[in-house]
Design a protein around this motif. Sequence first.
Motif, mmCIF file in Angstrom:
data_model
loop_
_atom_site.group_PDB
_atom_site.id
_atom_site.type_symbol
_atom_site.label_atom_id
_atom_site.label_comp_id
_atom_site.label_asym_id
_atom_site.label_seq_id
_atom_site.Cartn_x
_atom_site.Cartn_y
_atom_site.Cartn_z
ATOM 1 N N SER A 45 0.849 -1.188 0.000
ATOM 2 C CA SER A 45 0.000 0.000 0.000
ATOM 3 C C SER A 45 0.890 1.245 0.000
ATOM 4 O O SER A 45 2.109 1.159 0.118
ATOM 5 C CB SER A 45 -0.898 0.006 1.237
ATOM 6 O OG SER A 45 -0.119 0.223 2.396
ATOM 7 N N ALA A 46 0.260 2.406 -0.090
ATOM 8 C CA ALA A 46 0.998 3.668 -0.083
ATOM 9 C C ALA A 46 1.702 3.895 1.249
ATOM 10 O O ALA A 46 2.700 4.608 1.316
ATOM 11 C CB ALA A 46 0.058 4.827 -0.386
ATOM 12 N N THR A 47 1.204 3.276 2.313
ATOM 13 C CA THR A 47 1.838 3.431 3.625
ATOM 14 C C THR A 47 2.885 2.357 3.919
ATOM 15 O O THR A 47 3.504 2.367 4.971
ATOM 16 C CB THR A 47 0.770 3.409 4.733
ATOM 17 O OG1 THR A 47 0.034 2.189 4.645
ATOM 18 C CG2 THR A 47 -0.156 4.602 4.620
ATOM 19 N N GLY A 48 3.064 1.425 2.994
ATOM 20 C CA GLY A 48 4.125 0.440 3.133
ATOM 21 C C GLY A 48 3.722 -0.909 3.682
ATOM 22 O O GLY A 48 4.567 -1.784 3.837
ATOM 23 N N GLU A 49 2.449 -1.115 3.960
ATOM 24 C CA GLU A 49 2.012 -2.426 4.438
ATOM 25 C C GLU A 49 1.764 -3.355 3.263
ATOM 26 O O GLU A 49 1.236 -2.941 2.240
ATOM 27 C CB GLU A 49 0.706 -2.310 5.250
ATOM 28 C CG GLU A 49 0.855 -1.649 6.586
ATOM 29 C CD GLU A 49 0.615 -0.162 6.513
ATOM 30 O OE1 GLU A 49 -0.090 0.267 5.583
ATOM 31 O OE2 GLU A 49 1.145 0.564 7.356
ATOM 32 N N PRO A 50 2.119 -4.638 3.415
ATOM 33 C CA PRO A 50 1.829 -5.594 2.340
ATOM 34 C C PRO A 50 0.311 -5.764 2.174
ATOM 35 O O PRO A 50 -0.404 -5.935 3.150
ATOM 36 C CB PRO A 50 2.459 -6.897 2.808
ATOM 37 C CG PRO A 50 3.250 -6.584 4.014
ATOM 38 C CD PRO A 50 2.852 -5.241 4.509
ATOM 39 N N VAL A 51 -0.155 -5.697 0.931
ATOM 40 C CA VAL A 51 -1.573 -5.835 0.629
ATOM 41 C C VAL A 51 -1.887 -7.245 0.162
ATOM 42 O O VAL A 51 -2.848 -7.862 0.599
ATOM 43 C CB VAL A 51 -1.996 -4.816 -0.458
ATOM 44 C CG1 VAL A 51 -3.438 -5.008 -0.863
ATOM 45 C CG2 VAL A 51 -1.753 -3.402 0.017
ATOM 46 N N ARG A 52 -1.048 -7.768 -0.732
ATOM 47 C CA ARG A 52 -1.287 -9.085 -1.301
ATOM 48 C C ARG A 52 0.038 -9.689 -1.751
ATOM 49 O O ARG A 52 0.937 -8.971 -2.173
ATOM 50 C CB ARG A 52 -2.227 -8.949 -2.508
ATOM 51 C CG ARG A 52 -2.525 -10.230 -3.229
ATOM 52 C CD ARG A 52 -3.968 -10.610 -3.085
ATOM 53 N NE ARG A 52 -4.162 -11.949 -3.599
ATOM 54 C CZ ARG A 52 -5.042 -12.271 -4.506
ATOM 55 N NH1 ARG A 52 -5.848 -11.365 -5.000
ATOM 56 N NH2 ARG A 52 -5.174 -13.505 -4.904
ATOM 57 N N THR A 53 0.137 -11.001 -1.678
ATOM 58 C CA THR A 53 1.327 -11.707 -2.131
ATOM 59 C C THR A 53 0.908 -12.808 -3.087
ATOM 60 O O THR A 53 -0.050 -13.531 -2.829
ATOM 61 C CB THR A 53 2.085 -12.318 -0.932
ATOM 62 O OG1 THR A 53 2.473 -11.266 -0.050
ATOM 63 C CG2 THR A 53 3.327 -13.053 -1.385
ATOM 64 N N GLY A 84 3.274 -0.031 -5.007
ATOM 65 C CA GLY A 84 4.632 -0.508 -4.821
ATOM 66 C C GLY A 84 4.650 -2.023 -4.928
ATOM 67 O O GLY A 84 3.817 -2.701 -4.326
ATOM 68 N N VAL A 85 5.571 -2.546 -5.729
ATOM 69 C CA VAL A 85 5.636 -3.986 -5.962
ATOM 70 C C VAL A 85 7.084 -4.445 -5.822
ATOM 71 O O VAL A 85 7.997 -3.825 -6.360
ATOM 72 C CB VAL A 85 5.116 -4.351 -7.371
ATOM 73 C CG1 VAL A 85 5.244 -5.829 -7.631
ATOM 74 C CG2 VAL A 85 3.675 -3.903 -7.540
ATOM 75 N N VAL A 86 7.288 -5.546 -5.100
ATOM 76 C CA VAL A 86 8.595 -6.186 -5.003
ATOM 77 C C VAL A 86 8.465 -7.570 -5.616
ATOM 78 O O VAL A 86 7.587 -8.342 -5.227
ATOM 79 C CB VAL A 86 9.066 -6.293 -3.533
ATOM 80 C CG1 VAL A 86 10.370 -7.078 -3.453
ATOM 81 C CG2 VAL A 86 9.241 -4.915 -2.938
ATOM 82 N N ILE A 87 9.337 -7.856 -6.587
ATOM 83 C CA ILE A 87 9.329 -9.155 -7.273
ATOM 84 C C ILE A 87 10.628 -9.868 -6.922
ATOM 85 O O ILE A 87 11.702 -9.368 -7.212
ATOM 86 C CB ILE A 87 9.198 -8.984 -8.789
ATOM 87 C CG1 ILE A 87 7.911 -8.206 -9.106
ATOM 88 C CG2 ILE A 87 9.218 -10.330 -9.482
ATOM 89 C CD1 ILE A 87 7.833 -7.744 -10.538
ATOM 90 N N GLU A 88 10.508 -11.035 -6.305
ATOM 91 C CA GLU A 88 11.676 -11.812 -5.912
ATOM 92 C C GLU A 88 11.663 -13.147 -6.644
ATOM 93 O O GLU A 88 10.610 -13.776 -6.768
ATOM 94 C CB GLU A 88 11.655 -12.103 -4.416
ATOM 95 C CG GLU A 88 11.586 -10.881 -3.540
ATOM 96 C CD GLU A 88 11.389 -11.264 -2.101
ATOM 97 O OE1 GLU A 88 12.366 -11.735 -1.469
ATOM 98 O OE2 GLU A 88 10.256 -11.092 -1.613
#
Length: 92
Positions: A45-53, A84-88
């Motif tokens: 989210s815009a506040t930095g909490e994970p929304v979905r994985t 914001g998206v992080v792809i690992e």
Amino acid sequence: MNKSFLFFILGLSLVLGGCSQKFQRGVKDFQSKWVGLDRKVTVFSATGEPVRTYEGRIDIEPTEYGNKIKFAHDGNMVLIYNMGVVIEEVAE
């Protein structure tokens, strides 16, 4: 051994090492495009909490705009805009 031979061996190892990395990247790009890679995609989210994985064999399609992520997951197309998206890549 003379210095020129040592420099030749050093240069040859650097060239072959660089080619090896390019080859490995090419194989990884091919695998990603045609098969997909085991990945973990976390949306924030815009506040930095994970929304979905999302986890699994995921094929990410590049887009021309930086605000959109498009990928296939379990046979479904997923579009994410302005997040914001992080792809690992998950180690096999």
